[in-house]
Write a protein that holds these residues in place. Structure first.
Motif, mmCIF file in Angstrom:
data_model
loop_
_atom_site.group_PDB
_atom_site.id
_atom_site.type_symbol
_atom_site.label_atom_id
_atom_site.label_comp_id
_atom_site.label_asym_id
_atom_site.label_seq_id
_atom_site.Cartn_x
_atom_site.Cartn_y
_atom_site.Cartn_z
ATOM 1 N N UNK A 1 0.828 -1.203 0.000
ATOM 2 C CA UNK A 1 0.000 0.000 0.000
ATOM 3 C C UNK A 1 0.865 1.257 0.000
ATOM 4 N N UNK A 2 1.962 1.240 0.756
ATOM 5 C CA UNK A 2 2.835 2.412 0.814
ATOM 6 C C UNK A 2 3.488 2.659 -0.541
ATOM 7 N N UNK A 3 3.891 1.595 -1.223
ATOM 8 C CA UNK A 3 4.453 1.746 -2.554
ATOM 9 C C UNK A 3 3.462 2.350 -3.524
ATOM 10 N N UNK B 1 -6.779 7.036 -11.259
ATOM 11 C CA UNK B 1 -5.567 6.370 -10.775
ATOM 12 C C UNK B 1 -5.795 5.782 -9.382
ATOM 13 N N UNK B 2 -6.499 6.515 -8.540
ATOM 14 C CA UNK B 2 -6.839 5.999 -7.209
ATOM 15 C C UNK B 2 -7.671 4.723 -7.321
ATOM 16 N N UNK B 3 -8.639 4.731 -8.222
ATOM 17 C CA UNK B 3 -9.502 3.572 -8.380
ATOM 18 C C UNK B 3 -8.711 2.339 -8.834
ATOM 19 N N UNK B 4 -7.820 2.552 -9.818
ATOM 20 C CA UNK B 4 -7.016 1.447 -10.344
ATOM 21 C C UNK B 4 -6.115 0.853 -9.263
ATOM 22 N N UNK B 5 -5.416 1.721 -8.551
ATOM 23 C CA UNK B 5 -4.458 1.223 -7.560
ATOM 24 C C UNK B 5 -5.127 0.771 -6.275
ATOM 25 N N UNK C 1 -4.322 -2.645 -4.328
ATOM 26 C CA UNK C 1 -4.076 -2.750 -2.886
ATOM 27 C C UNK C 1 -5.021 -3.740 -2.228
ATOM 28 N N UNK C 2 -6.263 -3.777 -2.710
ATOM 29 C CA UNK C 2 -7.269 -4.653 -2.109
ATOM 30 C C UNK C 2 -7.000 -6.128 -2.359
#
Length: 259
Positions: free
Chosen positions: A205-207, A227-231, A235-236
């Motif tokens: 998640x930090x990466x 970009x938030x949605x993709x990453x 993370x999930x």
């Protein structure tokens, strides 16, 4: 493996320690290439969850470019920037591991740029920073033109770069250039403590946080939302997400594995 720096991995922390104290850890091509190599090794090592970049001693983090070794190429500094400095900075910013910079002393010129390329800076009270390029008639390089105005704003960045004045550790803290200033006799212990906290954090998640923030300053709101949605999807899928949610529901500290 390395001649001009020390590289050690301990408890999921990769310590990269510049070791040219006789010239205040000045950057020559060999040292720059070793830093790049060390960052890449740590970035690819699945056992490493955080990188610490600091220097031996208490006088200097990095005094900048080693002009004594670089006088032969002074007319074409772009060659060294493209070959040496730029790959080093990109390796640091593209690393999926958080990089903690430990400012044990002065960070000047390209040494200041090296510090700014870190994700977080912990400073000794004896530390200082200076964009000293102008004192020899050069412009800022090695990424300072990108990092500095994003931290302090364009007018303050211009003032610091056009004067090259030395900033004390306390002023660096006030400007947001460093995250913490500690007494010199507590510096190493504090640096290790911060590194240990990151070594136990959800590394994946930090990466991804680092990757998203790298994009934010030159992307639109719409681009960042996507970009938030993709990453977030990425993370999930991690082990640490499952552990984090489970620990939250069970009301216990999470035991993140960095996966």
């Amino acid at each position: 493996m390395f001649e001009l720096l020390k590289y050690e991995v301990k408890n999921a922390i990769a310590f990269i320690t510049l070791n040219r104290p006789e010239v205040y850890h000045a950057l020559n091509p060999a040292l720059i290439q070793e830093i790049t190599k060390a960052v890449n090794i740590a970035s690819d090592d699945t056992e490493v969850r955080v990188i610490v970049l600091t220097s031996e001693g208490e006088k200097a983090f990095c005094s900048g470019a080693d002009l004594k070794e670089g006088l032969g190429n002074i007319k074409l500094p772009s060659e060294s920037l493209r070959k040496n400095y730029n790959p080093m900075v990109l390796a640091m910013r593209n690393s999926p591991k958080p990089i903690i910079g430990g400012l044990n002393g002065i960070a000047a010129g390209a040494g200041c740029s090296l510090a700014l390329a870190c994700d977080i800076l912990i400073a000794s009270e004896n530390a200082a920073m200076s964009e000293i390029f102008v004192s020899i008639g050069l412009i800022i390089d090695a990424g300072s033109s990108y990092f500095l105005p994003r931290i302090v704003g364009s007018q303050r960045a211009f003032e610091l770069c056009s004067t090259g004045r030395r900033l004390s550790a306390q002023e660096c803290l006030e400007l947001g250039l460093v995250s913490k200033v500690v007494p010199a006799n507590e510096f190493r212990a504090t640096l290790a403590l911060v590194a240990q906290q990151y070594a136990k954090a959800p590394t994946k998640a930090i990466g991804l946080i680092k990757k998203v923030l790298n994009q934010s300053s030159h992307s639109s709101l719409e681009q960042m939302l996507e970009l938030e949605a993709v990453h977030q999807d990425e993370a999930a899928q991690s082990h640490d997400f499952v552990e984090g949610v489970t620990a939250f529901l069970q009301k216990r500290p999470a035991n993140f594995q960095g996966k």
